[in-house]
Scaffold this motif. Structure first.
Motif, PDB file in Angstrom:
ATOM      1  N   ALA A 208       0.816  -1.214   0.000  1.00  0.00           N
ATOM      2  CA  ALA A 208       0.000   0.000   0.000  1.00  0.00           C
ATOM      3  C   ALA A 208       0.850   1.265   0.000  1.00  0.00           C
ATOM      4  CB  ALA A 208      -0.919   0.006   1.221  1.00  0.00           C
ATOM      5  N   GLY A 209       2.154   1.103   0.240  1.00  0.00           N
ATOM      6  CA  GLY A 209       3.035   2.261   0.290  1.00  0.00           C
ATOM      7  C   GLY A 209       2.892   3.047   1.584  1.00  0.00           C
ATOM      8  N   SER A 210       2.437   2.373   2.654  1.00  0.00           N
ATOM      9  CA  SER A 210       2.250   3.027   3.953  1.00  0.00           C
ATOM     10  C   SER A 210       3.570   3.632   4.437  1.00  0.00           C
ATOM     11  CB  SER A 210       1.747   1.991   4.971  1.00  0.00           C
ATOM     12  OG  SER A 210       1.786   2.512   6.276  1.00  0.00           O
ATOM     13  N   ALA A 211       3.504   4.901   4.876  1.00  0.00           N
ATOM     14  CA  ALA A 211       4.719   5.596   5.319  1.00  0.00           C
ATOM     15  C   ALA A 211       5.417   4.843   6.438  1.00  0.00           C
ATOM     16  CB  ALA A 211       4.356   7.013   5.775  1.00  0.00           C
ATOM     17  N   ASN A 212       4.647   4.326   7.402  1.00  0.00           N
ATOM     18  CA  ASN A 212       5.242   3.572   8.511  1.00  0.00           C
ATOM     19  C   ASN A 212       5.897   2.290   8.014  1.00  0.00           C
ATOM     20  OD1 ASN A 212       4.399   5.444  10.409  1.00  0.00           O
ATOM     21  ND2 ASN A 212       2.475   4.391  10.840  1.00  0.00           N
ATOM     22  N   ALA A 213       5.201   1.605   7.093  1.00  0.00           N
ATOM     23  CA  ALA A 213       5.697   0.315   6.622  1.00  0.00           C
ATOM     24  C   ALA A 213       6.979   0.448   5.810  1.00  0.00           C
ATOM     25  CB  ALA A 213       4.619  -0.378   5.787  1.00  0.00           C
ATOM     26  N   LEU A 214       7.104   1.556   5.061  1.00  0.00           N
ATOM     27  CA  LEU A 214       8.302   1.734   4.239  1.00  0.00           C
ATOM     28  C   LEU A 214       9.566   1.921   5.070  1.00  0.00           C
ATOM     29  CD1 LEU A 214       6.871   3.989   1.380  1.00  0.00           C
ATOM     30  CD2 LEU A 214       7.369   1.543   1.321  1.00  0.00           C
ATOM     31  N   LYS A 215       9.376   2.130   6.392  1.00  0.00           N
ATOM     32  CA  LYS A 215      10.525   2.241   7.303  1.00  0.00           C
ATOM     33  C   LYS A 215      10.997   0.874   7.799  1.00  0.00           C
ATOM     34  CE  LYS A 215       8.988   6.776   9.000  1.00  0.00           C
ATOM     35  NZ  LYS A 215       8.500   7.529  10.174  1.00  0.00           N
ATOM     36  N   TYR A 216      10.183  -0.177   7.546  1.00  0.00           N
ATOM     37  CA  TYR A 216      10.574  -1.510   7.986  1.00  0.00           C
ATOM     38  C   TYR A 216      11.858  -1.925   7.261  1.00  0.00           C
ATOM     39  CZ  TYR A 216       5.641  -1.859   9.531  1.00  0.00           C
ATOM     40  OH  TYR A 216       4.417  -1.649  10.104  1.00  0.00           O
ATOM     41  N   LYS A 217      12.844  -2.371   8.025  1.00  0.00           N
ATOM     42  CA  LYS A 217      14.116  -2.767   7.432  1.00  0.00           C
ATOM     43  C   LYS A 217      14.035  -4.146   6.778  1.00  0.00           C
ATOM     44  CE  LYS A 217      16.630  -0.076  10.899  1.00  0.00           C
ATOM     45  NZ  LYS A 217      17.560  -0.134  12.055  1.00  0.00           N
ATOM     46  N   SER A 218      13.124  -4.970   7.260  1.00  0.00           N
ATOM     47  CA  SER A 218      12.931  -6.317   6.727  1.00  0.00           C
ATOM     48  C   SER A 218      11.557  -6.800   7.173  1.00  0.00           C
ATOM     49  CB  SER A 218      14.012  -7.261   7.254  1.00  0.00           C
ATOM     50  OG  SER A 218      13.913  -7.399   8.674  1.00  0.00           O
ATOM     51  N   SER A 219      11.184  -7.983   6.698  1.00  0.00           N
ATOM     52  CA  SER A 219       9.911  -8.560   7.116  1.00  0.00           C
ATOM     53  C   SER A 219       9.887  -8.787   8.620  1.00  0.00           C
ATOM     54  CB  SER A 219       9.669  -9.887   6.382  1.00  0.00           C
ATOM     55  OG  SER A 219       9.605  -9.683   4.994  1.00  0.00           O
ATOM     56  N   LEU A 220      10.998  -9.307   9.152  1.00  0.00           N
ATOM     57  CA  LEU A 220      11.089  -9.566  10.593  1.00  0.00           C
ATOM     58  C   LEU A 220      11.014  -8.261  11.377  1.00  0.00           C
ATOM     59  CD1 LEU A 220      11.484 -11.488  12.953  1.00  0.00           C
ATOM     60  CD2 LEU A 220      13.967 -11.337  12.589  1.00  0.00           C
ATOM     61  N   ASP A 221      11.708  -7.227  10.874  1.00  0.00           N
ATOM     62  CA  ASP A 221      11.662  -5.925  11.535  1.00  0.00           C
ATOM     63  C   ASP A 221      10.240  -5.369  11.521  1.00  0.00           C
ATOM     64  OD1 ASP A 221      12.933  -3.482  12.680  1.00  0.00           O
ATOM     65  OD2 ASP A 221      12.206  -2.588  10.808  1.00  0.00           O
ATOM     66  N   GLY A 222       9.508  -5.627  10.428  1.00  0.00           N
ATOM     67  CA  GLY A 222       8.116  -5.197  10.345  1.00  0.00           C
ATOM     68  C   GLY A 222       7.270  -5.863  11.416  1.00  0.00           C
ATOM     69  N   LEU A 223       7.453  -7.161  11.582  1.00  0.00           N
ATOM     70  CA  LEU A 223       6.705  -7.899  12.607  1.00  0.00           C
ATOM     71  C   LEU A 223       7.003  -7.359  14.006  1.00  0.00           C
ATOM     72  CD1 LEU A 223       7.175 -11.593  11.364  1.00  0.00           C
ATOM     73  CD2 LEU A 223       5.169 -10.143  11.063  1.00  0.00           C
ATOM     74  N   LEU A 224       8.287  -7.139  14.284  1.00  0.00           N
ATOM     75  CA  LEU A 224       8.699  -6.659  15.608  1.00  0.00           C
ATOM     76  C   LEU A 224       8.210  -5.235  15.861  1.00  0.00           C
ATOM     77  CD1 LEU A 224      12.360  -8.067  15.731  1.00  0.00           C
ATOM     78  CD2 LEU A 224      10.324  -8.986  16.871  1.00  0.00           C
ATOM     79  N   THR A 225       8.243  -4.398  14.816  1.00  0.00           N
ATOM     80  CA  THR A 225       7.783  -3.013  14.949  1.00  0.00           C
ATOM     81  C   THR A 225       6.286  -2.963  15.236  1.00  0.00           C
ATOM     82  OG1 THR A 225       9.497  -2.232  13.415  1.00  0.00           O
ATOM     83  CG2 THR A 225       7.611  -0.770  13.788  1.00  0.00           C
ATOM     84  N   ILE A 226       5.528  -3.793  14.556  1.00  0.00           N
ATOM     85  CA  ILE A 226       4.078  -3.837  14.778  1.00  0.00           C
ATOM     86  C   ILE A 226       3.766  -4.280  16.206  1.00  0.00           C
ATOM     87  CG2 ILE A 226       1.932  -5.019  14.140  1.00  0.00           C
ATOM     88  CD1 ILE A 226       3.033  -5.117  11.258  1.00  0.00           C
ATOM     89  N   ILE A 227       4.485  -5.294  16.676  1.00  0.00           N
ATOM     90  CA  ILE A 227       4.277  -5.766  18.053  1.00  0.00           C
ATOM     91  C   ILE A 227       4.600  -4.657  19.054  1.00  0.00           C
ATOM     92  CG2 ILE A 227       5.114  -7.358  19.819  1.00  0.00           C
ATOM     93  CD1 ILE A 227       5.557  -9.416  17.588  1.00  0.00           C
ATOM     94  N   LYS A 228       5.705  -3.924  18.805  1.00  0.00           N
ATOM     95  CA  LYS A 228       6.130  -2.851  19.704  1.00  0.00           C
ATOM     96  C   LYS A 228       5.122  -1.710  19.729  1.00  0.00           C
ATOM     97  CE  LYS A 228       9.926   0.430  20.434  1.00  0.00           C
ATOM     98  NZ  LYS A 228      11.250   0.920  19.914  1.00  0.00           N
ATOM     99  N   GLU A 229       4.613  -1.314  18.545  1.00  0.00           N
ATOM    100  CA  GLU A 229       3.753  -0.130  18.452  1.00  0.00           C
ATOM    101  C   GLU A 229       2.268  -0.440  18.644  1.00  0.00           C
ATOM    102  OE1 GLU A 229       4.649   1.634  14.691  1.00  0.00           O
ATOM    103  OE2 GLU A 229       6.646   2.333  15.314  1.00  0.00           O
ATOM    104  N   GLU A 230       1.842  -1.655  18.277  1.00  0.00           N
ATOM    105  CA  GLU A 230       0.411  -1.952  18.279  1.00  0.00           C
ATOM    106  C   GLU A 230       0.042  -3.185  19.095  1.00  0.00           C
ATOM    107  OE1 GLU A 230      -1.057  -1.899  14.136  1.00  0.00           O
ATOM    108  OE2 GLU A 230       0.863  -0.944  13.649  1.00  0.00           O
ATOM    109  N   GLY A 231       1.060  -3.866  19.603  1.00  0.00           N
ATOM    110  CA  GLY A 231       0.802  -5.089  20.347  1.00  0.00           C
ATOM    111  C   GLY A 231       0.652  -6.279  19.410  1.00  0.00           C
TER     112      GLY A 231
END
Length: 317
Positions: free
Chosen positions: A244-267
């Motif tokens: 979707a080109g989400s601004a937050n998602a484009l900051k994810y360094k990798s798929s794993l980093d995306g998973l960890l970031t979501i857990i940190k910010e949204e549970g």
């Protein structure tokens, strides 16, 4: 025409039927997966809100690219799956059923090829589905874009490479159809084997083999997809946000980093946004697809083969 080509055509046609029947659920799960606000809404409430803002047709935003995407995805997948399956079976003697490892290898080949070819279509579909999302809280009116307008918008804003956004988690998600088709194949083999044994024990011919019904394919398709989607949904969330080109998602360094970031910010619940409608949609789509693909394959084969035989007869004469 080879069986692989007919399977490809049948898979594409079956996918179009299944996608059309379940698209509003795809739309809802995509919107929920991309949304980063911790807002709890039932599927029913989400449908009502979208209809109020965008009308009933709002539930079908991105349907055109989805139908193109599912036709290409299923066509390519079934073609590579059947070609790989035929190659494996020809390479050895014995059973004509794939083992678990062979099913996984076949799914890996077909899934990787399909993901690389079809990713641009799903980037376009996701962009169409979430285009009005950012304006909802402000009450702004955002013009919906068609397929080619969306392509132009993506290319103008982010360049050609944007069409392969989310390719990392998308390739990880190749495991989804691997799990699905492996579970399906093994359940199908088990069912045929057990019913064949009962058929022969009841006095049937020693060469008799049980034939599965449309309902068997429906439930096997549904169950296999339930297992696959339930186990891989967090990666679907990451993929949807990247595509979707989400601004937050484009900051994810990798798929794993995306998973960890979501857990940190949204549970942890952030990894499962939209999972309810996605599971319903996936299960129904898979069930309809397996039944439809099988029927369309048989009809296409019965229609084409007599024509091919007649043409060969004419050539010989």
């Amino acid at each position: 025409m080879s069986d692989s080509a007919i399977h490809s055509i049948a898979g594409a046609a079956g996918g179009i039927v299944a996608m059309t029947a379940t698209y509003p659920l795809i739309f809802l799960s995509t919107r929920a997966a991309v949304e980063t606000k911790n807002e709890r809404k039932s599927t029913y409430q989400a449908i009502i809100d979208i209809i109020k803002r965008e009308g009933v047709l709002g539930l079908y935003s991105g349907l055109n690219s989805s139908l193109l995407g599912i036709a290409i995805t299923n066509g390519v997948y079934y073609y590579f799956y059947e070609r790989s399956r035929e190659a494996i079976l020809r390479s050895r003697d014995g059973s004509k059923a794939l083992s678990t490892l062979e099913s996984m290898l076949t799914g890996l080949i077909a899934g990787s090829a399909t993901t690389l070819i079809s990713n641009p279509i799903w980037v376009i579909q996701t962009s169409q589905a979430v285009r009005t999302l950012s304006s909802e809280s402000r009450g702004d009116q955002v013009k919906k874009l068609g397929f080619f307008d969306t392509v132009q918008s993506i290319l103008a804003k982010d360049g050609l490479g944007a069409l392969w956004r989310g390719i990392g988690p998308a390739l990880v998600l190749v495991i989804n159809p691997i799990i699905q088709y492996t579970v399906f194949e093994q359940l199908k083999n088990f069912l045929i084997k057990s019913r064949t044994a009962k058929l022969r024990a009841a006095g049937g011919a020693t060469a008799a083999v049980a034939v599965l019904s449309d309902w068997d394919f429906f439930f096997l398709g549904a169950l296999s997809k339930l297992v696959a989607t339930g186990g891989t949904y967090p990666y679907i969330v990451v993929k949807s946000r990247l595509q979707a080109g989400s601004a937050n998602a484009l900051k994810y360094k990798s798929s794993l980093d995306g998973l960890l970031t979501i857990i940190k910010e949204e549970g942890v619940e952030g990894l499962y946004k939209g999972v309810g409608s996605k599971l319903i949609q996936s299960v129904l789509t898979a069930a309809i697809l397996f039944v439809g693909q099988r029927r369309i394959f048989e009809i296409t084969k019965q229609t084409i083969y007599p024509f091919v035989k007649s043409q060969r007869a004419l050539i010989r004469t």
